[in-house]
Scaffold this active site. Structure first.
Site, PDB file in Angstrom:
ATOM      1  N   CYS A  96       0.942  -1.280   0.019  1.00 35.41           N
ATOM      2  CA  CYS A  96      -0.063   0.082  -0.008  1.00 35.41           C
ATOM      3  C   CYS A  96       0.855   1.360   0.017  1.00 35.41           C
ATOM      4  O   CYS A  96       1.911   1.230   0.755  1.00 35.41           O
ATOM      5  CB  CYS A  96      -0.707  -0.053   1.289  1.00 35.41           C
ATOM      6  SG  CYS A  96      -2.043   1.478   1.313  1.00 35.41           S
ATOM      7  N   GLU A 130       2.297  -5.738   8.742  1.00 35.90           N
ATOM      8  CA  GLU A 130       2.687  -4.351   8.876  1.00 35.90           C
ATOM      9  C   GLU A 130       3.802  -3.687   9.742  1.00 35.90           C
ATOM     10  O   GLU A 130       4.634  -3.005   9.322  1.00 35.90           O
ATOM     11  CB  GLU A 130       1.451  -3.313   8.966  1.00 35.90           C
ATOM     12  CG  GLU A 130       1.883  -1.841   8.526  1.00 35.90           C
ATOM     13  CD  GLU A 130       0.784  -1.134   8.690  1.00 35.90           C
ATOM     14  OE1 GLU A 130       1.059   0.154   9.475  1.00 35.90           O
ATOM     15  OE2 GLU A 130      -0.466  -1.348   8.650  1.00 35.90           O
ATOM     16  N   THR A 166      -0.884   1.545  10.633  1.00 29.83           N
ATOM     17  CA  THR A 166      -1.937   2.462   9.990  1.00 29.83           C
ATOM     18  C   THR A 166      -3.343   1.967  10.081  1.00 29.83           C
ATOM     19  O   THR A 166      -4.031   2.891  10.033  1.00 29.83           O
ATOM     20  CB  THR A 166      -1.693   2.519   8.629  1.00 29.83           C
ATOM     21  OG1 THR A 166      -1.874   0.985   7.959  1.00 29.83           O
ATOM     22  CG2 THR A 166      -0.342   2.853   8.130  1.00 29.83           C
ATOM     23  N   SER A 230      -6.726  -6.751  12.239  1.00 30.32           N
ATOM     24  CA  SER A 230      -6.729  -5.875  13.226  1.00 30.32           C
ATOM     25  C   SER A 230      -7.539  -4.858  13.082  1.00 30.32           C
ATOM     26  O   SER A 230      -8.171  -4.054  13.978  1.00 30.32           O
ATOM     27  CB  SER A 230      -5.138  -5.294  13.287  1.00 30.32           C
ATOM     28  OG  SER A 230      -5.075  -4.307  14.084  1.00 30.32           O
ATOM     29  N   SER A 273     -10.884  -4.964   5.026  1.00 32.09           N
ATOM     30  CA  SER A 273     -10.532  -6.277   4.319  1.00 32.09           C
ATOM     31  C   SER A 273     -11.740  -7.164   4.087  1.00 32.09           C
ATOM     32  O   SER A 273     -11.464  -8.374   3.791  1.00 32.09           O
ATOM     33  CB  SER A 273      -9.523  -6.977   5.448  1.00 32.09           C
ATOM     34  OG  SER A 273     -10.155  -7.134   6.745  1.00 32.09           O
TER      35      SER A 273
END
Length: 293
Positions: A96, A130, A166, A230, A273
């Site tokens: 991303c 991430e 993020t 998450s 997601s």
């Protein structure tokens, strides 16, 4: 029974971009490897598996040579790219752009912090893909914190630079920021040496107030998300706080008839997601339940 799917739910840009890249490759490739789940949603992973996407872990990555591997939206640490060069792997990089920008910020902050004997602290989930990519920018020297007790790892007499995964909760980040400021002051250090960076994706954080409003408009809320997500956990917390008749499901098979007794309005929403097709499947199943209750 009125059933409404939240038009603001569903894939964020980063996830949509990664899945599109996978589908484009699989249109002319029988098999494409992906390092980790392309998205934290089991149903979507199974759909893409049927098209030829094969999920691998880091150990399996080390055994691959001369093939294509997709880097998902979560991003990867530098060592992944080094291994790809050694093993002649062609990386399809779907990281991303928001995550890539944050990785650069963390790397730059780490270089400066090193010269000042400071510390990089990342508010995020330990082991999350991430977070692993962000920590990799610091040679894995960053301190990962999820709650106040994790802050015991930090030396508050030294400068602290804080970033966030993020997809974390905005409220959670600012709470952690406040606690760090209090601990710095309690240690007798200068709070001015603390640099807090709200690096939460605005596509994610902007969903929080929108979801809270959506949750007030319906008798029952069904939140659809993979349990590994998450972001899903954070956003479900928002709707559940606003509407106690909120239920977390991974797919339509987990729905329970009694949830909808005397409900005139049902709202369906999901994580960044969560594919729209899955929320539609849940809506269709609730419509069938509505004919029975």
């Amino acid at each position: 029974m009125n059933i409404t799917i939240d038009k603001n739910s569903g894939y964020c840009f980063g996830v949509e971009f990664a899945i599109q890249m996978a589908e484009d490759e699989l249109a002319h490739e029988e098999t494409l490897y992906c390092l980790g789940d392309i998205v934290h949603n089991r149903m979507e992973v199974e759909r893409l598996h049927a098209l030829g996407l094969r999920i691998i872990d880091r150990e399996q990555l080390g055994t691959l040579h001369d093939c294509k591997v997709l880097i998902r939206a979560h991003g990867e640490p530098p060592e992944t790219y080094q291994l790809a060069m050694q093993n002649n792997l062609e990386l399809i990089d779907a990281s991303c752009p928001v995550v890539l920008k944050l990785q650069n910020r963390v790397k730059h902050a780490f270089d400066i912090s090193n010269r000042q004997q400071g510390q990089i602290v990342i508010y995020g989930q330990p082991g999350h893909a991430e977070v692993a990519g962000l920590a990799g920018q610091t040679g894995n020297q960053a301190i990962i914190v999820m709650n106040e007790s994790d802050l015991d790892q930090v030396d508050f007499s030294r400068p602290v630079t804080l970033f966030s995964q993020t997809t974390k909760s905005t409220a959670g980040f600012y709470h952690m920021k406040q606690v760090i400021e209090e601990r710095i002051a309690a240690a007798g250090a200068d709070v001015a040496t603390f640099d807090a960076n709200d690096s939460i994706c605005r596509q994610v954080s902007n969903r929080e107030p929108a979801l809270a409003k959506f949750a007030t408009q319906h008798d029952v809320i069904v939140f659809v998300s993979g349990r590994k997500s998450s972001n899903g956990k954070a956003l479900f917390g928002v709707v559940n706080k606003t509407n106690p008749r909120s239920y977390f499901v991974e797919n339509e098979t987990e729905l329970q008839d009694e949830w909808f007794h005397e409900a005139q309005s049902v709202g369906i929403c999901g994580a960044t997601s969560t594919p729209m097709w899955l929320m539609q499947q849940v809506a269709d199943h609730i419509a069938e339940i509505g004919e029975l209750v």
